[in-house]
Each structure stands twice: as C-alpha cells, then as structure tokens.
Design a protein around this motif. Structure first.
Motif, short mmCIF file in Angstrom:
data_model
loop_
_atom_site.label_atom_id
_atom_site.label_comp_id
_atom_site.label_asym_id
_atom_site.label_seq_id
_atom_site.Cartn_x
_atom_site.Cartn_y
_atom_site.Cartn_z
N CYS A 33 41.99 0.33 -39.57
CA CYS A 33 40.84 0.61 -40.41
C CYS A 33 40.19 1.92 -39.99
O CYS A 33 40.14 2.23 -38.80
CB CYS A 33 39.79 -0.50 -40.30
N TYR A 67 42.33 -0.42 -50.10
CA TYR A 67 43.54 -0.85 -49.39
C TYR A 67 44.66 0.16 -49.69
O TYR A 67 44.95 0.44 -50.85
CB TYR A 67 43.96 -2.25 -49.84
N ASN A 98 48.42 -2.51 -39.00
CA ASN A 98 47.28 -2.14 -39.82
C ASN A 98 46.26 -1.37 -39.01
O ASN A 98 46.25 -1.43 -37.76
CB ASN A 98 46.66 -3.38 -40.46
N LEU A 151 44.94 -9.30 -51.54
CA LEU A 151 44.35 -8.89 -50.25
C LEU A 151 42.87 -9.25 -50.20
O LEU A 151 42.38 -9.76 -49.18
CB LEU A 151 44.55 -7.40 -50.04
N GLU A 196 46.20 -5.79 -54.61
CA GLU A 196 44.86 -5.65 -54.05
C GLU A 196 44.04 -6.91 -54.25
O GLU A 196 43.29 -7.33 -53.35
CB GLU A 196 44.15 -4.45 -54.69
N PHE A 213 41.29 0.44 -45.42
CA PHE A 213 42.26 -0.37 -44.69
C PHE A 213 43.67 0.13 -44.98
O PHE A 213 44.11 0.16 -46.14
CB PHE A 213 42.12 -1.84 -45.13
#
Length: 510
Positions: free
Chosen positions: A436, A476, A434, A459, A456, A447
């Motif tokens: 950001c 996301y 991952n 998350l 979503e 993200f």
C-alpha cells in the motif's frame, strides 16, 4: 484533589442536576439521570467481581454510549469503545488483546455479540439495576489517579490492533487545560462528529463533564448532507465543534455556508489530519468572529499536546501551523541520534508530561519502542513519547508539520497503519504479494498487488470483511511484479514515485 474523572461528572451534577448532559436526535439525558444510570451500570458490572479490567462497549453512537462509558468507570474498570460497523474478525482480535471481563451492548447489537457468552450485558438491563453506593464507594476508595480510564484501539502494523491505554490523571489534566484555554462552560453545547473509538472524542466527552456543558451527538448520516447538517446544528444551538478537517471541507466545498447562517457557532476546533487553508478561509469568511484552533497530537498523549489558535491571515496555499505546546506539556525535536535539532531544522516531535498515555495494552515491546527514557536526562527515570511526526519551528516560534517518519498515515481523522491493510490482504486467495502507498495530495490509499486478476467489486467485498471502512483502499492496481530494493523488500518508495509520476507499466494496471 481531583483524581478520578467521575468527580468531574459528580461536580457537574451537583451544580446543574436538571441540565442536559448528553443528547442526540432521539432525546436527552440530564446530569442527574446520567449519573444515576452510570452508577446503576457500575453496580451491575461490579457484581462480576472484576477490577482494573477491560469492558468492551459495543453500542451505537449515542448518548447512551457515553453513559455506558461512565458506568464502566464506576465499576472500577476501563472501557474499550468498539465500532459497531467493524468486522467481527477485527473485534475478535481486539478482544484477544484486552480479554474483556464484560461486554456492554445495546438491543441493536445484542444478538451479534452473543458469541462473547456470559460476558455480554444489555444496557437496558444494567440501567434498571439498583445502584449500590456502598460498593461504589469501596471501589472509589481504592482508586488512584494512574488507574486506566479507557483503551482506544488504533491500527497495528502486524495486523494486530494496538490498544492505547490512558489514565485518570492524563484525562483530568487535559480536560482542565481545555476548559481554561477555550473557556468552555455550562453554556457550551458541543456538536460531536468523531466516533467514540477515536481519541478526538475524549475532548467532546471530558470537556463536557469538566465544564457542565452539553454534548450533542450529531447523526452520522448528516455529514453527507451539509445543508441539513448545519440546519440540525442550529436547531440544537450548537456553539462549539471539534471536527476532522474532512468534515469541515465537505461543508465548505459544497457551499453550505452560503445557504445556512450559523448564528450560534462560536468555536471551531479541528484535528486528526492537515486542515487545507483554502477551506479554512471559506469558513473564516462566513464566520469571521468565531475562534478557530488547530489541535495536534496522537492518541498516545490522550488526544493532543500542541495547538494553534488562528490569529492571522493565511493565503490559500500557505500551510497552517500546528502551534505550541499545551500548558504542562513539553516538546522536544530530536534528530536520529536523540539530540535536539537546531532552530529551523526538521526533527522528530517528542513529548513529555502528564498527557502521556500509559502505553499499549499487552504490548510491552511496542510500548518500549516509543515510550522511551528522555535522552537528555540520564539522571532519573523520565519517559517521553516519540510521535514519529516530523516538525520544525518557523519564524514565529510555531511548530510546522512535515509528515510522518514511518509507515503510518492519518486519513479522515483516523490513524492507519498501511501494514495492517497489507496483512489483511495476505488472507485473500489469489494475492501473492501486495503493498500500500498513500497519495498525500489526494489523500487516497492505493493498493498494489501481484497475483490473479480480481474484480474490484470482489476486492472491496473481501476487504470489507477484514478491516473497517476508513482503512479500505481507494484504488486497486494489479502489477506483473512489485519492485524490490537490494534487501529483497518491496520498494514502496519506488512504487509511490512511479504512481505519482504515472511512469509504471500501463500493461501492469487493472
């Protein structure tokens, strides 16, 4: 000589014993009573026999919380404000760093904090304690001005929060500068917007007691209803505010100033992020006689070290300067080799002076990275703080801000390490990699992740258990692969460029 912040509180109490010191929508407390309650709390905590230790304050944002802070200082310890909306996981990480000797809490949070065991203290019990002047006097006799007052925790890039610890001398000098520069006095009524775990609250609290002013804690819920917010401010005759630009922009964008006149508001200060000029001009149009000031600085220099009183007109697309150094603050603009840049060139803002924090609690490695020897002075120890902010000097001799040097951002008045968000995501099942990025124009955290497709809503739920609301991503996006640079590291610059330009694979988006 003023060497302890409590001397400011006690002097205000001597001059204005019956005057309101702190208030909220549930009531008010006078200087005389606030001091008496704080001494009782100090006596209660002091009975535990600890000095110079952390005391976590886990209380709803209220006038009682401010009294609680003063009580901790009376006990000879320093306070650590804890956001009550913070997930337990993050609170435990903060406790792991500071190892508090006590936890001061209120009825609303008492059951939740029972896991801290015998350390937990109920505010209502503590204020009922008889104050012991002999004990408090003995504590004060041993105190010096470089003892810590508080530790405020910011986001840490490794997932471990960083505790910036500030001493009495820094806070006293800052409060003196504020009172002298902005003429705060016993007629000042501050309208508090920021949370107490955020460094901007230092101005609200200590400019208040330094000046014998009143600090009114505005209910947080009102900031989503601008008209009601302004009406509330008029009801309490608030004449001075120090808010993050987001709060000011909400009022401007929803045209609340068209509907509510503000006859009392005279001083409007802002900090924490860039103030959009368009919204500032809306405020200036409706309140042309008010003083407007842009304050700038990180938690590591108590609150701010640079300021600009708006003294000329700016077009909507013209950036606002961050200004010049506060009195008794010196700035250096250094290049990557530690040399001062030429006039007009961009370099890293570094600061020296008594506003500097003591460093990061229990984190000597990080402290030594940013609190360094002044490279222009090889002759004796002299620390400067490397802010990581990039600045230059304009034709007026004012500092202009050009963004962050590192991976840290400022959003909604909060400093955020994007790496802490990534570290939190590392514990979520189904996420393999991952990263950001921050969309500076829209002020949104994006993200990206590689892994299983996760709804979503799920998350959002999982992140809410790991990090505070202000750190949570705004969007996301799942990708088949995250781009890497030649060193094998995720290429965030490429990610950000592709996102801003809209050129990444559509098939990889969620």
């Amino acid at each position: 000589m003023t060497k302890n912040v409590l001397q400011m509180l006690e002097e205000a109490t001597r001059l204005f014993p019956e005057k309101t010191a702190f208030s909220d929508d549930k009531g008010a407390v006078s200087y005389k009573d606030a001091t008496a309650y704080a001494k009782a709390i100090g006596t209660y905590i002091a009975a535990k026999g600890q000095r110079g230790k952390a005391v976590a304050v886990v209380m709803e944002k209220s006038k009682e919380a401010v009294v609680g802070f003063m009580g901790v200082v009376y006990s000879g310890n320093f306070y650590v404000p804890i956001d009550t909306k913070m997930p337990d996981d993050r609170i435990r990480k903060i406790f792991d760093v500071v190892e508090p000797c006590a936890v001061l809490t209120d009825e609303a949070n008492y059951e939740r904090m029972k896991w801290s065991g015998e350390k937990v203290i109920l505010y209502a019990d503590a204020v009922e304690t008889g104050k012991d002047e002999e004990i408090l006097t003995a504590i004060r006799r041993k105190a010096i001005d470089v003892d810590p007052v508080y530790a405020l925790f910011t986001s840490g890039s490794t997932g471990i929060p960083k505790g910036v610890i500030c001493c009495h001398r820094s806070v006293i000098d800052y409060a003196d500068w504020l009172a002298d520069t902005f003429d705060f006095n016993e007629k000042t009524i501050f309208g508090n917007q920021t949370q107490f775990y955020f460094s901007m609250s230092v101005l609200d609290i200590y400019a208040t007691i330094r000046s014998g002013a009143e600090l009114h804690v505005i209910p947080q819920s009102l900031f989503t209803f601008p008209v009601k917010l302004l009406e509330h401010m008029n009801e309490y005759k608030i004449n001075s505010i120090y808010w993050v630009p987001t709060a000011l922009c909400t009022v401007a964008n929803l045209r609340a100033l068209n509907k509510v006149r503000m006859p009392y508001l005279k001083k409007i200060l802002f900090a924490g992020e860039l103030m959009p000029t368009k919204q500032l001009n809306i405020w200036r149009k409706h309140l042309p006689e008010a003083l407007y000031a842009n304050l700038f600085g990180p938690t590591e220099i108590t609150d701010i070290g640079i300021y600009y009183v708006v003294d000329r007109e700016f077009s909507d697309d013209e950036p606002i300067p961050i200004g010049t150094a506060c009195d008794n603050v010196d700035i250096l603009i250094l290049d990557e080799n530690g040399r001062e840049v030429s006039s007009g060139e961009i370099g890293e803002l570094c600061i020296r002076g008594s506003f500097l924090a003591l460093g990061y609690y229990n984190n000597p490695e990080r402290t030594s990275e940013v609190f360094i020897q002044n490279p222009s002075n090889p002759h004796f120890p002299e620390l400067i703080y490397k802010t990581g902010d990039l600045v230059s000097v304009n034709a007026y001799g004012e500092l202009m801000y050009h963004g962050r040097k590192d991976f840290q951002i400022k959003r909604r008045g909060n400093r955020i390490e994007l790496g802490e968000i990534e570290a939190a995501a590392g514990g979520i099942d189904g996420i393999e990699m991952n990263a950001c990025i921050y969309d500076d124009m829209k002020q949104k955290i994006i993200f990206f992740y590689k892994g299983e497709e996760i709804a979503e809503e799920e998350l959002i739920r999982m992140f809410s258990e790991k990090i505070p609301e202000y750190m949570q991503p705004d969007r996301y996006i799942r990708l088949e692969n995250l781009p890497c640079n030649p060193n094998g590291k995720i290429d965030r610059k490429q990610l950000k460029g592709a996102y801003i330009n809209g050129t990444f694979e559509e098939s990889g988006r969620v």
